[in-house]
Motif scaffolding. Structure first.
Motif, PDB file in Angstrom:
ATOM      1  N   TRP A  80       0.821  -1.214   0.000  1.00 21.70           N
ATOM      2  CA  TRP A  80       0.000   0.000   0.000  1.00 21.70           C
ATOM      3  C   TRP A  80       0.856   1.267   0.000  1.00 21.70           C
ATOM      4  O   TRP A  80       0.482   2.280  -0.605  1.00 21.70           O
TER       5      TRP A  80
ATOM      6  N   GLY B 227      -6.854   5.560  -4.552  1.00 25.14           N
ATOM      7  CA  GLY B 227      -7.540   5.125  -3.334  1.00 25.14           C
ATOM      8  C   GLY B 227      -7.947   3.666  -3.396  1.00 25.14           C
ATOM      9  O   GLY B 227      -7.753   2.904  -2.438  1.00 25.14           O
TER      10      GLY B 227
ATOM     11  N   ALA C 270      -6.464   0.511  -1.089  1.00 24.34           N
ATOM     12  CA  ALA C 270      -7.360  -0.391  -0.360  1.00 24.34           C
ATOM     13  C   ALA C 270      -7.131  -1.843  -0.778  1.00 24.34           C
ATOM     14  O   ALA C 270      -7.100  -2.755   0.069  1.00 24.34           O
TER      15      ALA C 270
ATOM     16  N   THR D 179      -5.790  -4.970   1.634  1.00 23.51           N
ATOM     17  CA  THR D 179      -6.539  -6.224   1.767  1.00 23.51           C
ATOM     18  C   THR D 179      -5.691  -7.414   1.359  1.00 23.51           C
ATOM     19  O   THR D 179      -5.677  -8.453   2.030  1.00 23.51           O
TER      20      THR D 179
END
Length: 362
Positions: A54, A95, A99, A103
């Motif tokens: 991320w 974004g 995410a 995950t």
């Protein structure tokens, strides 16, 4: 949570986000605002979200946003809606990419934890066999069909009991945790009964009762039991398992077969009476190889089964572990790729030391 450095095999995917943005920039500068490729800058963080962590995805998103602003100003797109639409596309995709990366990272961490637990469970279940037991030298090899999981349903054990050295090699129907659970039942019963039962038939009956209590009638275990005493003989009980390979001191090989094969453990019919023991000579200088069908049923690219009788010469190595490792590597070479089934092998060499004594383990 920390980002992980991509492996060498993933370098192309790792560099793809920057490469895509560079291509968009060059085409936009050369072709001018009429080309309309500015929203494709968002492909950078999109690709990064698929393969990177991320933090890396966020950095790529910031770079993409700066590139979008620079190209938008250069092309004069902020005088109309197209420039702001491109900015919105980059922010939205960044974004979503962040995410997705978060995950994926959590799932990878969970999977790594599960694999680690499964590997520890497998090591506890299949603990190292003794290097020597009485007059025998032992070596074992286990190759899982699923290398990432390192878990399967093949089982083995060597126990030096007051009644002789007792051995089991077996193969549980199925794979995964259910197979490991069944293997644990069999090995637990064997380790206890090997010390208590005075004869091999009684040991086999104890295993059959334990498996019958624990299994649901749909799972079964092929297995071969062996008992080596001080009389230069080995006694076998075969529950539907491949015949052992007995290699004599002169290099000749034989596959001793029972007069009639019995059903696997867990499938015994009341009228069958179980397997009948059979005795074979086993003297100093001889070798005994017990294995699962993952060895003999390994196929090469043409569909030919692994020719175990033709590979006896691989067991000539003076070191039992080296000999068994040579055989394992040859099985893998024969498959020319990942094995389709777990393959376990247990090699026993009758070196003659410790004859007539209680069977020590070292």
């Amino acid at each position: 949570m920390t980002d992980q450095k991509p492996p060498a095999s993933g370098m192309v995917l790792s560099c793809m986000p920057l490469a895509v943005m560079a291509v968009v920039m060059v085409v936009d500068v050369v072709g001018g605002p009429g080309v309309g490729l500015l929203p494709l800058v968002s492909l950078g963080p999109a690709f990064s979200g698929l393969v990177g962590g991320w933090r890396r995805t966020a950095v790529i998103g910031v770079v993409a946003l700066g590139l979008c602003v620079g190209l938008g100003v250069y092309d004069g797109l902020f005088e109309e809606r197209r420039g702001f639409a491109a900015l919105g596309s980059v922010v939205g995709v960044t974004g979503a990419g962040v995410a997705a990366a978060v995950t994926r990272g959590r799932r990878e961490a969970e999977l790594a934890s599960v694999r680690s637990i499964a590997e520890v469970a497998q090591r506890v279940l299949l603990r190292p066999v003794p290097l020597t037991a009485g007059p025998l030298q032992a070596a074992v090899s286990y190759t899982s069909a699923v290398a990432e999981a390192r878990i399967g349903g093949d089982l083995y054990e060597v126990v030096a009991s007051p009644h002789g050295v007792r051995v089991i090699v077996g193969d549980v129907q199925g794979k995964g945790l259910a197979a490991v659970e069944t293997a644990a039942v069999v090995l637990g019963a064997f380790r206890e009964a090997a010390h208590e039962e005075p004869d091999l038939v009684g040991l086999g009956e104890r295993l059959e009762r334990s498996v019958g209590r624990e299994l649901d009638g749909e799972r079964f275990v092929t297995a071969i039991l062996a008992e080596i005493g001080a009389d230069h003989d080995v006694v076998f009980l075969n529950y539907g398992h491949p015949a052992p390979m007995l290699v004599r001191g002169d290099g000749s090989a034989d596959f001793p077969q029972p007069s009639a094969y019995a059903l696997p453990l867990g499938l015994e019919a009341p009228e069958s009476g179980g397997p009948k023991p059979y005795r074979v000579g086993f003297a100093p200088g001889d070798q005994l190889l017990l294995y699962t069908d993952g060895v003999t049923e390994t196929r090469d690219p043409t569909g030919r089964f692994y020719p175990l009788p033709e590979r006896v010469h691989l067991l000539k190595d003076g070191d039992a572990h080296g000999a068994l490792e040579s055989l394992r590597k040859d099985v893998v070479r024969h498959a020319a790729g990942p094995l389709h089934d777990d393959a376990a092998m247990l090699l026993l060499r009758y070196h003659g030391h410790g004859e007539g004594k209680s069977a020590p383990i070292t």
